[in-house]
Design a protein around this motif. Structure first.
Motif, PDB file in Angstrom:
ATOM      1  N   MET A  96      22.722 -47.299   8.227  1.00  0.00           N
ATOM      2  CA  MET A  96      22.911 -46.929   9.625  1.00  0.00           C
ATOM      3  C   MET A  96      24.278 -47.332  10.177  1.00  0.00           C
ATOM      4  SD  MET A  96      19.095 -47.609  11.215  1.00  0.00           S
ATOM      5  CE  MET A  96      19.476 -46.654  12.695  1.00  0.00           C
ATOM      6  N   ASN A 156      30.522 -44.035   4.098  1.00  0.00           N
ATOM      7  CA  ASN A 156      29.161 -43.788   4.562  1.00  0.00           C
ATOM      8  C   ASN A 156      28.280 -45.021   4.345  1.00  0.00           C
ATOM      9  OD1 ASN A 156      26.977 -42.451   5.624  1.00  0.00           O
ATOM     10  ND2 ASN A 156      26.888 -40.861   4.062  1.00  0.00           N
ATOM     11  N   TRP A 200      27.753 -36.170   7.932  1.00  0.00           N
ATOM     12  CA  TRP A 200      27.507 -37.607   8.086  1.00  0.00           C
ATOM     13  C   TRP A 200      28.680 -38.285   8.786  1.00  0.00           C
ATOM     14  CZ3 TRP A 200      30.899 -41.155   6.178  1.00  0.00           C
ATOM     15  CH2 TRP A 200      31.803 -40.720   5.197  1.00  0.00           C
ATOM     16  N   TYR A 221      25.853 -36.908  12.233  1.00  0.00           N
ATOM     17  CA  TYR A 221      24.558 -36.237  12.273  1.00  0.00           C
ATOM     18  C   TYR A 221      24.105 -35.805  10.879  1.00  0.00           C
ATOM     19  CZ  TYR A 221      27.716 -32.159  12.567  1.00  0.00           C
ATOM     20  OH  TYR A 221      28.723 -31.245  12.359  1.00  0.00           O
ATOM     21  N   PHE A 222      22.809 -35.532  10.775  1.00  0.00           N
ATOM     22  CA  PHE A 222      22.239 -34.889   9.594  1.00  0.00           C
ATOM     23  C   PHE A 222      22.338 -33.381   9.814  1.00  0.00           C
ATOM     24  CE2 PHE A 222      19.822 -38.881   9.974  1.00  0.00           C
ATOM     25  CZ  PHE A 222      19.964 -39.411   8.700  1.00  0.00           C
ATOM     26  N   VAL A 274      18.034 -39.045   4.165  1.00  0.00           N
ATOM     27  CA  VAL A 274      17.453 -39.762   5.304  1.00  0.00           C
ATOM     28  C   VAL A 274      17.095 -41.195   4.904  1.00  0.00           C
ATOM     29  CG1 VAL A 274      15.439 -39.863   6.838  1.00  0.00           C
ATOM     30  CG2 VAL A 274      16.619 -37.686   6.460  1.00  0.00           C
ATOM     31  N   TRP A 283      20.144 -43.525   4.635  1.00  0.00           N
ATOM     32  CA  TRP A 283      20.693 -43.910   5.931  1.00  0.00           C
ATOM     33  C   TRP A 283      19.865 -45.018   6.581  1.00  0.00           C
ATOM     34  CZ3 TRP A 283      24.949 -43.751   8.666  1.00  0.00           C
ATOM     35  CH2 TRP A 283      24.897 -43.951  10.049  1.00  0.00           C
ATOM     36  N   TYR A 284      18.546 -44.862   6.556  1.00  0.00           N
ATOM     37  CA  TYR A 284      17.677 -45.817   7.243  1.00  0.00           C
ATOM     38  C   TYR A 284      17.234 -46.981   6.355  1.00  0.00           C
ATOM     39  CZ  TYR A 284      17.311 -42.406  11.022  1.00  0.00           C
ATOM     40  OH  TYR A 284      17.596 -41.540  12.060  1.00  0.00           O
ATOM     41  N   SER A 329      21.036 -36.030  15.276  1.00  0.00           N
ATOM     42  CA  SER A 329      21.935 -37.175  15.384  1.00  0.00           C
ATOM     43  C   SER A 329      21.462 -38.313  14.490  1.00  0.00           C
ATOM     44  CB  SER A 329      21.991 -37.663  16.834  1.00  0.00           C
ATOM     45  OG  SER A 329      22.655 -38.919  16.920  1.00  0.00           O
ATOM     46  N   ARG A 330      22.407 -39.009  13.881  1.00  0.00           N
ATOM     47  CA  ARG A 330      22.071 -40.163  13.050  1.00  0.00           C
ATOM     48  C   ARG A 330      21.724 -41.395  13.881  1.00  0.00           C
ATOM     49  NH1 ARG A 330      23.721 -40.245   7.235  1.00  0.00           N
ATOM     50  NH2 ARG A 330      24.009 -38.057   6.693  1.00  0.00           N
ATOM     51  N   LYS A 331      21.853 -41.286  15.189  1.00  0.00           N
ATOM     52  CA  LYS A 331      21.421 -42.368  16.070  1.00  0.00           C
ATOM     53  C   LYS A 331      19.929 -42.271  16.390  1.00  0.00           C
ATOM     54  CE  LYS A 331      25.938 -42.962  18.281  1.00  0.00           C
ATOM     55  NZ  LYS A 331      26.693 -42.941  19.564  1.00  0.00           N
TER      56      LYS A 331
END
Length: 379
Positions: free
Chosen positions: A178, A194, A302, A306-307, A321, A324-325, A347-349
């Motif tokens: 993240m 990343n 990325w 965003y995805f 996914v 990222w998490y 969004s990656r947020k």
């Protein structure tokens, strides 16, 4: 240095008040061109950022002072019944001065300390002597040698050198889940790293080939230098360029390169491929093959936060996914899921549980999370 720093703080104060004359603006720009002040104006171009920086001043009650300053900025002193607001307003240049002086007088980076579990959620920089430091809310600065150094703040790290030097020992940046990190290397090349990736690079490049090694994913905007080719090495391949922009993804024994502009030569033990803008290539199972033309926006989504999926394979999308998490799939995504594709831009947020609900909606698959573990159930 005190007089010069105070002058900068005074000019930044006028800048925040939109009260700079043309001559003062020219003077501020001239001062900020000096290496040791690089990036300071960007850090103070928003009044809210000053609030964050007040945390450096531990001997002050920052919240109380800031509340006074904010009130004084929104209530003219001649309308205020409390004279301390007027005084606090004029205290702001002195606060900026104290912050700048504290920032510029740092000689060391904050040591990384804590358990492995705590450090896995931090951006960790390993320097030449093997010591580790954290890149976060506290501004950091290090002199590499006379005329060369580095500065870091939050998710940005900048190396600089006034002239060519003999190549220095490697530094390594490791990025947790993240998070992404932007690094300006000493030659002017910019790399975006990343989540769950690691980049190793010389603190200062020498006069020969510029080489870095990557585990994970990064986007490179390479500073053109025909005398010093830039090479990115992964466990499966190497990518050589002179000056160009390209993305490299290296996970699970496979390297995928996507070229945005310029030219890249991708090389493995099985041969080499020259790429043109919009083209890609990948290694897998000992082979090297060129990929068909595709939308390069997909490869760098990325970097832009965003995805982005467009009829993408469900298994590959879910792996992205999970990386990222920081989730672990309890079972591999088997052949029974191959016919499932997903599309969307998110969004990656987005919080992890909300993202999993979105993945369920677009795929028709049930996802059950228990801590960092993820179970997949086909409906």
């Amino acid at each position: 240095m005190d007089n010069e720093v105070f002058k900068i703080s005074e000019l930044i104060f006028k800048f925040l008040e939109k009260n700079l004359t043309k001559d003062e603006e020219d003077e501020l720009r001239r001062l900020l061109k000096k290496k040791k002040y690089a990036g300071l104006l960007d850090r103070y171009n928003d009044i809210d950022k000053i609030r964050e920086e007040l945390d450096f001043m531990q001997r002050f009650d920052a919240d109380k002072i800031w509340e006074q300053i904010r009130k004084s900025r929104h209530v003219p002193w001649w309308k205020s019944k409390e004279i301390y607001k007027y005084a606090a307003f004029f205290l702001l240049p002195f606060l900026i001065f104290a912050i700048l002086f504290s920032y510029l007088s740092k000689d060391t980076l904050p040591d990384a300390s804590g358990t492995d579990q705590e450090l896995k959620n931090q951006v960790v920089l390993t320097v030449a002597d093997g010591s580790q430091v954290l890149l976060g809310e506290k501004a950091v600065e290090m002199t590499l040698q006379e005329g060369a150094g580095l500065e870091g703040y939050r998710d940005s790290l900048v190396y600089w050198s006034d002239k060519p030097f003999d190549q220095q020992a490697n530094h390594t940046i490791q990025v947790p889940g993240m998070r992404t990190v932007k690094i300006t290397l000493a030659d002017g090349t910019i790399a975006w790293i990343n989540a769950r990736s690691k980049l190793t690079y010389p603190a200062v490049f020498g006069s020969g080939t510029r080489e870095v090694s990557l585990e994970g994913e990064a986007y490179f905007d390479v500073n053109h230098d025909p005398d010093r080719p830039f090479i990115v090495r992964t466990g499966q391949a190497s990518m050589e360029v002179l000056g160009t922009s390209f993305n490299v993804k290296s996970y699970e024994g496979k390297t995928v390169t996507t070229l945005l502009n310029g030219r890249v030569e991708m090389e493995t033990d099985q041969g080499n491929i020259m790429l043109a803008p919009g083209e890609g290539a990948q290694t897998e199972g000992g082979s090297l093959k060129k990929l068909p033309l595709h939308d390069s926006e997909m490869a760098v989504a990325w970097k832009n936060g965003y995805f982005l999926f467009d009829k993408s394979d469900f298994g590959q999308a879910l792996k992205e996914v999970c990386r990222w998490y920081g989730l672990k799939l309890m079972h591999p995504v088997g052949d029974g899921f191959r016919e499932i594709t997903v599309s969307g831009k998110v969004s990656r947020k987005t919080p992890v549980d909300e993202m999993l609900l979105i993945m369920e909606d677009v795929s028709g698959v049930s996802l059950i999370r228990s801590g960092d573990n993820l179970e997949i159930i086909k409906n």
